[in-house]
Design a protein around this motif. Structure first.
Motif, mmCIF file in Angstrom:
data_model
loop_
_atom_site.group_PDB
_atom_site.id
_atom_site.type_symbol
_atom_site.label_atom_id
_atom_site.label_comp_id
_atom_site.label_asym_id
_atom_site.label_seq_id
_atom_site.Cartn_x
_atom_site.Cartn_y
_atom_site.Cartn_z
ATOM 1 N N MET A 107 6.985 -0.314 1.666
ATOM 2 C CA MET A 107 5.930 -0.250 0.926
ATOM 3 C C MET A 107 5.511 -1.244 -0.138
ATOM 4 O O MET A 107 4.430 -1.596 -0.364
ATOM 5 C CB MET A 107 6.174 1.207 0.009
ATOM 6 N N LYS A 108 6.661 -1.743 -0.985
ATOM 7 C CA LYS A 108 6.329 -2.518 -1.988
ATOM 8 C C LYS A 108 6.005 -4.069 -1.207
ATOM 9 O O LYS A 108 5.131 -4.778 -2.127
ATOM 10 C CB LYS A 108 7.844 -2.946 -2.852
ATOM 11 N N THR A 109 6.332 -4.456 -0.218
ATOM 12 C CA THR A 109 6.308 -5.785 0.415
ATOM 13 C C THR A 109 5.055 -5.794 1.297
ATOM 14 O O THR A 109 4.598 -6.881 1.483
ATOM 15 C CB THR A 109 7.569 -6.288 0.860
ATOM 16 N N ARG A 110 4.765 -4.882 2.061
ATOM 17 C CA ARG A 110 3.866 -4.824 3.050
ATOM 18 C C ARG A 110 2.666 -3.949 2.770
ATOM 19 O O ARG A 110 1.687 -4.234 3.638
ATOM 20 C CB ARG A 110 4.717 -4.398 4.421
ATOM 21 N N CYS A 111 2.803 -2.954 1.964
ATOM 22 C CA CYS A 111 1.492 -1.975 1.959
ATOM 23 C C CYS A 111 0.734 -1.990 0.741
ATOM 24 O O CYS A 111 -0.292 -1.445 0.371
ATOM 25 C CB CYS A 111 2.212 -0.600 2.135
ATOM 26 N N LEU A 112 1.097 -2.835 -0.377
ATOM 27 C CA LEU A 112 0.173 -3.065 -1.526
ATOM 28 C C LEU A 112 -1.085 -3.974 -1.276
ATOM 29 O O LEU A 112 -0.754 -4.988 -0.637
ATOM 30 C CB LEU A 112 0.859 -3.405 -2.778
ATOM 31 N N GLY A 113 -2.001 -3.789 -1.917
ATOM 32 C CA GLY A 113 -3.096 -4.461 -1.803
ATOM 33 C C GLY A 113 -3.025 -5.686 -3.009
ATOM 34 O O GLY A 113 -2.138 -5.798 -3.647
ATOM 35 N N LYS A 114 -3.993 -6.356 -3.137
ATOM 36 C CA LYS A 114 -3.852 -7.497 -4.134
ATOM 37 C C LYS A 114 -5.220 -7.360 -5.083
ATOM 38 O O LYS A 114 -6.270 -6.721 -4.972
ATOM 39 C CB LYS A 114 -4.439 -8.981 -3.404
ATOM 40 N N SER A 115 -5.007 -7.679 -6.469
ATOM 41 C CA SER A 115 -5.937 -7.624 -7.463
ATOM 42 C C SER A 115 -7.158 -8.233 -7.371
ATOM 43 O O SER A 115 -7.061 -9.561 -6.945
ATOM 44 C CB SER A 115 -5.197 -7.930 -8.925
ATOM 45 N N THR A 116 -8.278 -7.586 -7.370
ATOM 46 C CA THR A 116 -9.553 -8.398 -7.298
ATOM 47 C C THR A 116 -10.375 -8.521 -8.574
ATOM 48 O O THR A 116 -11.263 -9.203 -8.594
ATOM 49 C CB THR A 116 -10.521 -7.263 -6.423
ATOM 50 N N GLY A 117 -9.440 -8.229 -9.844
ATOM 51 C CA GLY A 117 -10.065 -8.310 -10.990
ATOM 52 C C GLY A 117 -10.743 -6.998 -11.557
ATOM 53 O O GLY A 117 -11.135 -6.510 -12.669
ATOM 54 N N ILE A 118 -10.966 -6.083 -10.668
ATOM 55 C CA ILE A 118 -11.559 -4.640 -10.701
ATOM 56 C C ILE A 118 -10.459 -3.733 -10.476
ATOM 57 O O ILE A 118 -10.355 -3.522 -9.372
ATOM 58 C CB ILE A 118 -12.828 -4.317 -10.338
ATOM 59 N N VAL B 91 7.034 7.982 -0.966
ATOM 60 C CA VAL B 91 6.839 6.870 -0.508
ATOM 61 C C VAL B 91 6.111 6.786 0.907
ATOM 62 O O VAL B 91 5.643 6.025 1.316
ATOM 63 C CB VAL B 91 8.400 6.185 -0.397
ATOM 64 N N ALA B 92 6.639 7.746 1.756
ATOM 65 C CA ALA B 92 6.124 7.779 3.154
ATOM 66 C C ALA B 92 4.598 8.154 3.073
ATOM 67 O O ALA B 92 3.806 7.636 3.820
ATOM 68 C CB ALA B 92 6.745 8.894 3.907
ATOM 69 N N SER B 93 4.150 8.885 2.176
ATOM 70 C CA SER B 93 2.572 9.619 1.914
ATOM 71 C C SER B 93 2.136 8.149 1.461
ATOM 72 O O SER B 93 0.757 7.825 1.930
ATOM 73 C CB SER B 93 2.853 10.642 0.893
ATOM 74 N N LEU B 94 2.622 7.358 0.669
ATOM 75 C CA LEU B 94 1.932 6.162 0.172
ATOM 76 C C LEU B 94 1.774 5.084 1.257
ATOM 77 O O LEU B 94 0.742 4.374 1.337
ATOM 78 C CB LEU B 94 2.757 5.569 -1.091
ATOM 79 N N ILE B 95 2.712 5.038 2.184
ATOM 80 C CA ILE B 95 2.399 4.116 3.250
ATOM 81 C C ILE B 95 1.723 4.627 4.277
ATOM 82 O O ILE B 95 0.699 3.862 4.902
ATOM 83 C CB ILE B 95 4.033 4.045 3.897
ATOM 84 N N ALA B 96 1.608 5.788 4.510
ATOM 85 C CA ALA B 96 0.633 6.308 5.273
ATOM 86 C C ALA B 96 -0.711 6.367 4.992
ATOM 87 O O ALA B 96 -1.807 5.969 5.733
ATOM 88 C CB ALA B 96 0.908 8.038 5.465
ATOM 89 N N TYR B 97 -0.829 6.347 3.551
ATOM 90 C CA TYR B 97 -2.263 6.077 2.854
ATOM 91 C C TYR B 97 -2.588 4.633 3.216
ATOM 92 O O TYR B 97 -3.852 4.557 3.845
ATOM 93 C CB TYR B 97 -2.335 6.325 1.571
#
Length: 303
Positions: free
Chosen positions: A103-114, A272-278
């Motif tokens: 979840m921490k290494t593959r599923c998080l997005g990147k900050s866009t400033g907003i 954590v599984a629900s966050l990955i699923a999202y």
């Protein structure tokens, strides 16, 4: 019901992660000087994590029914070597570490400033059963949200304007929404402007974040003086409902909240599984915001 193409996509991403994680994790294990039997598991780590995640998107309400009557009957070709239900629940919790790291290494997005931040309660039982709840005794606490009192935990989320989760933290139910921001870990690699509701109002917190290059923007309470802000910020503050939509999808589509947990480890695995699923949803709640609006740079009275 989740499609076979989506199952294949999730399995592929998880399997690529496990190919890197398993050798590194095995190498780091401490040895006690004794010989231990290295028994090969019937199911691979990739299969265990995949089944854990796809349950959150399957539409089933109970994992037991999903595993016994869907995985073992209708997905034999995808998962030919399944174990018993009781054994699988043990394997789910035993693989909590790789699930969190994925979840921490593959599923998080990147900050866009907003960015948008909000917290949502995760109830572990109904209010009338708070005093008799034994599973989370000494762990969960009673707190209060805009929807009233609850017993459980708080999930603090930061998302960008694309609907991607940037970071998250879990706290007890009676923790103030501003505390995770004061600690700062949730704000790693977050920059630009952070939009929040009135529960995050704090002059000291805003000053501390501003020194770190992050501008906290909130609404104002009825007893506060009117403030000036750009029309751009005022519009984006109204778009903060995007994170409330994400919280709603996590609970009602990905089943991040329910009262059937039998251990704290099961609760963390499910969350954590629900966050990955999202993160695997094709269409995420997002906002459309034109940078070159006519009122850009103008000030608006916020009241």
């Amino acid at each position: 019901m989740i499609s076979n193409d989506k199952v294949t996509e999730i399995f592929f991403d998880i399997d690529e992660f496990c190919k890197v994680f398993e050798p590194a994790f095995t190498q780091k294990l401490l040895e006690d000087g004794k010989k231990h039997r290295k028994r090969a598991f019937k199911m691979s780590m990739s299969e265990i994590l995949t089944i854990t995640v796809i349950f959150q998107l399957s539409g089933h309400r109970t994992f037991k029914h999903f595993y016994l009557f869907y995985i073992q009957k209708h997905m034999k070709s995808e998962f030919p070597d399944t174990v018993s239900y009781n054994r699988f629940t043990e394997l789910m919790q035993a693989n909590m570490v790789p699930l969190v790291l994925f979840m921490k290494t593959r599923c998080l997005g990147k900050s866009t400033g907003i960015s948008f931040i909000d917290s949502t309660p995760l109830r572990v039982c109904k209010n009338k059963r708070i005093k008799v709840n034994k599973v989370f005794e000494g762990i969960a606490t009673t707190g209060r949200s805009t929807m009233g009192w609850f017993h459980g935990f708080k999930l603090h989320l930061i998302v960008n304007d694309k609907g991607e989760i940037l970071n998250f933290v879990l706290t007890q139910g009676n923790v103030d929404d501003r505390d995770p921001l004061k600690e700062g870990n949730i704000l790693n690699e977050i920059f630009g402007k952070l939009y929040a509701d009135k529960g995050y109002i704090s002059k000291n917190l805003a000053s501390m974040l501003f020194e770190d290059g992050l501008h906290l923007i909130t609404g104002i309470r009825n007893n506060m003086k009117n403030v000036l802000m750009t029309m751009r910020d005022k519009i984006l503050l109204r778009k903060r409902s995007v994170i409330e939509t994400i919280n709603d999808q996590l609970k009602n589509i990905c089943h991040a909240e329910h009262s059937r947990h039998r251990s704290f480890g099961n609760f963390i695995t499910n969350l954590v599984a629900s966050l990955i699923a999202y993160s695997f949803q094709e269409k995420k709640p997002a906002i459309k915001f034109e940078e070159d609006i006519k009122s850009k740079g103008q000030l608006a009275l916020f009241c």
